[in-house]
Design an enzyme around this catalytic site. Structure first.
Site, short mmCIF file in Angstrom:
data_model
loop_
_atom_site.label_atom_id
_atom_site.label_comp_id
_atom_site.label_asym_id
_atom_site.label_seq_id
_atom_site.Cartn_x
_atom_site.Cartn_y
_atom_site.Cartn_z
N LYS A 99 115.03 -44.68 70.55
CA LYS A 99 116.20 -43.81 70.61
C LYS A 99 117.44 -44.67 70.43
CE LYS A 99 117.45 -39.54 70.84
NZ LYS A 99 117.02 -38.60 69.81
N SER B 152 115.17 -34.44 66.47
CA SER B 152 115.58 -34.35 67.88
C SER B 152 115.74 -32.88 68.28
CB SER B 152 116.85 -35.17 68.13
OG SER B 152 116.87 -35.64 69.45
#
Length: 627
Positions: A193, A394
């Site tokens: 991330k 996402s």
């Protein structure tokens, strides 16, 4: 008497205010009437002109009426992919369309998968016997990916073809934040991330570098395969690997090097190109020299609206940043999109649902609000198929999890199954200024998050716990949706970004195809004959006023070409500005957005048109750096 005088003044004030409002409306309407370009009748025959000034997008941002009345325009024109596809489909079966013109002189670009979809629409027009002519002063990656599908590619002799491939640098803010004394409190789950790495490092981590390189390689392989399929004679690899040698062999002329490499078919200026098209489409009615009969895409698409007969299959678009509350087209407001879908479900018209996703994600609450509405559709027995556009990562993948099937493009950017949160604190900044902070507490969480003194360990633990809980929910939804063991989901999640070609191999998507393929699949799942199905787009239609305003900002093919010539060097010169503005927008999304986000910042294209707010932020930053 004072009361009467006061009442009289009030009435006079109201009257004056109403008169002022009426005058403003009158002059605004007069301004619009004088500014609107005449809507000429379409020629009986001619060339369909795809003037792709600006960007090619899934859903254009809504035009702000105040920006029109104040004389400001959006920083880039946007062409909707759906309109281009519909226009080309209608042109393929029309005897009135003699040729198709791709005007790419001022084409900024778009998501790779979006351009690939447009390329397939062009291929269908060519297969129907329509010659396609592309023209530009200079071609970059995005423009050439589209031009490669043309019958003839024209290049200005003073221009060139500049192919860079995916990749490039991004800004890292850790050094700047240390200089300012700003501390970024970061909460995340996922090794990959990397959205928060610019706020905690001065370079990318080895894990992020490997993942980003793999993504860039996959996208470049998809680009090369698309160009090779559309234009086999183009010698792209040697041109990209040794451009200096090929240009030198062409006597230093970039345009001749592109011609020698088979990247283009003809070298010529605009007049020569127009003469070529005129020989097929006919001369313009006004008798202008080297002008051809032009039919603009906007008018042609308006004259050929969406199909209205047949069994309706709902198509819900989730495009742009996913944000809380209401949002106009161009952004995905959680409340806006969920209400649109729930209202349509209440009408009981659609037999299946296609969710078209083109989003990097954003707010976790808004993403869940949209997902919940889609789950409601499934609860009513409607099959759900997700069609991924250029970007579905996402939060974009979060809203895709209820689908029975997920269809993507090989160059779709997806995955990024991870969660993060970031809060800036300013204790270091206060120290540099000679300031301090103190106070009292009634509970351990009083005053938290404390931006002056820094967050407490208790608050940090609670925030990290919330992040981990949302991540568990995210991965569980993916495991249930994709029928994968949770251990396998953990291996492919952790915020890692995948190209569609790889996502299919690891089970995140089911297959490749267009939104039309998704509609066909949804119809089959609903036991509806695909030939009798029609898309019903679940969206709020533009009001007549906004339709009129949109016509004001459409590029005029008759007058616009003299101000938009773009040579390859000019296009490259504008890239640093876009990169800087994109970086500032990225920082704004992270620091000023929701505390907890499911967003893939590294997925977004740096070539997207900048916003006015980004431009102001860039000027402030440069002014500070110059001190």
């Amino acid at each position: 008497m004072k009361l009467v005088r006061g009442l009289w003044k009030l009435l006079v004030g109201i009257k004056d205010g109403l008169v002022l409002i009426a005058m403003l409306i009158f002059f605004a309407v007069l301004f619009m009437a004088l500014s609107i370009k005449p809507n000429n009748v379409l020629p009986s025959s001619g060339a369909l002109v795809l003037d792709l000034t600006g960007t090619l997008v899934e859903q254009p941002a809504e035009t702000d009426p105040l920006s029109i009345l104040s004389g400001r325009r959006s920083l880039s024109h946007e062409t909707r992919l759906r309109d281009l596809e519909r226009g080309l489909q209608a042109a393929s079966s029309s005897n009135n369309i003699k040729a198709v013109v791709l005007d790419l002189d001022a084409f900024v670009g778009g998501e790779q998968a979006t351009i690939a979809a447009a390329g397939r629409a062009i291929d269908k027009a060519r297969a129907a016997g329509k010659p396609v002519f592309a023209y530009a002063t200079g071609y970059s990656d995005d423009g050439y990916l589209l031009a490669a599908h043309a019958t003839e590619i024209w290049l200005n002799p003073l221009g060139g073809v500049m192919l860079n491939g995916p990749g490039g640098s991004r800004l890292y803010y850790k050094g700047l934040m240390d200089k300012l004394g700003v501390t970024a409190r970061i909460y995340r789950v996922g090794t990959f991330k990397s959205a928060v790495e610019p706020f905690m490092r001065s370079d990318q981590s080895p894990e992020a570098r490997d993942a980003n390189q793999a993504l860039a390689n996959a996208l470049w392989a998809s680009w090369l395969a698309d160009v090779a399929s559309a234009r086999p004679r183009a010698k792209v690899t040697p041109y990209v690997e040794q451009p200096d040698a090929m240009i030198s062999a062409a006597g230093g002329r970039m345009s001749q090097a592109a011609l020698n490499a088979g990247l283009v078919d003809k070298l010529g200026d605009r007049n020569s190109f127009n003469s070529r098209v005129s020989a097929i489409a006919g001369d313009a009615a006004d008798g202008g020299i080297n002008d051809f009969k032009a039919i603009p895409l906007e008018r042609w698409a308006a004259a050929h609206p969406e199909k209205s007969g047949g069994t309706p299959i709902g198509v819900l678009t989730v495009a742009g940043d996913i944000v809380d509350g209401e949002a106009p087209p161009g952004a995905a407001g959680g409340t806006t999109i969920s209400n649109l879908l729930l209202d349509e479900l209440a009408r009981k018209r659609i037999k299946a649902l296609v969710v078209r996703v083109d989003s990097p994600g954003g707010s976790v609450m808004a993403s869940e609000q949209i997902r919940s509405a889609i789950v409601q559709a499934k609860g009513l027995g409607l099959p759900v198929v997700v069609s991924m556009g250029g970007l579905a990562a996402s939060g974009g993948y979060w809203v895709s999890t209820p689908a029975d099937r997920i269809i993507a493009e090989p160059s779709t950017v997806t995955g990024s199954i991870g969660v993060f949160g970031i809060l800036p604190t300013f204790q270091g900044s206060l120290t540099k200024l000679g300031l301090s902070a103190d106070g009292v507490k009634t509970t351990p969480l009083s005053g938290e998050p404390d931006f002056y003194k820094g967050t407490s360990p208790l608050f940090d633990a609670m925030m990290q716990g919330s992040i981990e809980d949302i991540y568990r929910r995210f991965t569980t939804m993916v495991a249930q949706s994709r029928k994968l063991p949770i251990e396998r989901v953990h291996e492919i999640a952790e915020g890692r970004v995948w190209a569609g070609s790889s996502a299919r191999q690891i089970g995140l998507v089911d297959g490749f195809g267009t939104v039309d393929d998704a509609i066909t699949e949804a119809a089959k799942l609903a036991k509806v004959d695909p030939a009798k199905a029609r898309p019903l787009y679940i969206e709020k239609p533009l009001s007549p006023l906004k339709q009129m305003i949109r016509s004001l900002v459409e590029p005029d093919p008759e007058y616009g070409e003299t101000t938009r010539l773009r040579d390859p060097w000019g296009a490259m010169a504008g890239r640093p500005d876009r990169l800087l503005l994109h970086a500032l927008a990225e920082a704004q999304n992270v620091l000023m957005g929701p505390a907890i986000q499911v967003r893939c910042l590294q997925c977004e294209s740096a070539g997207a048109p900048p916003r006015a707010a980004d431009l102001r932020a860039a000027r402030s930053l440069l002014a500070w750096a110059a001190r």
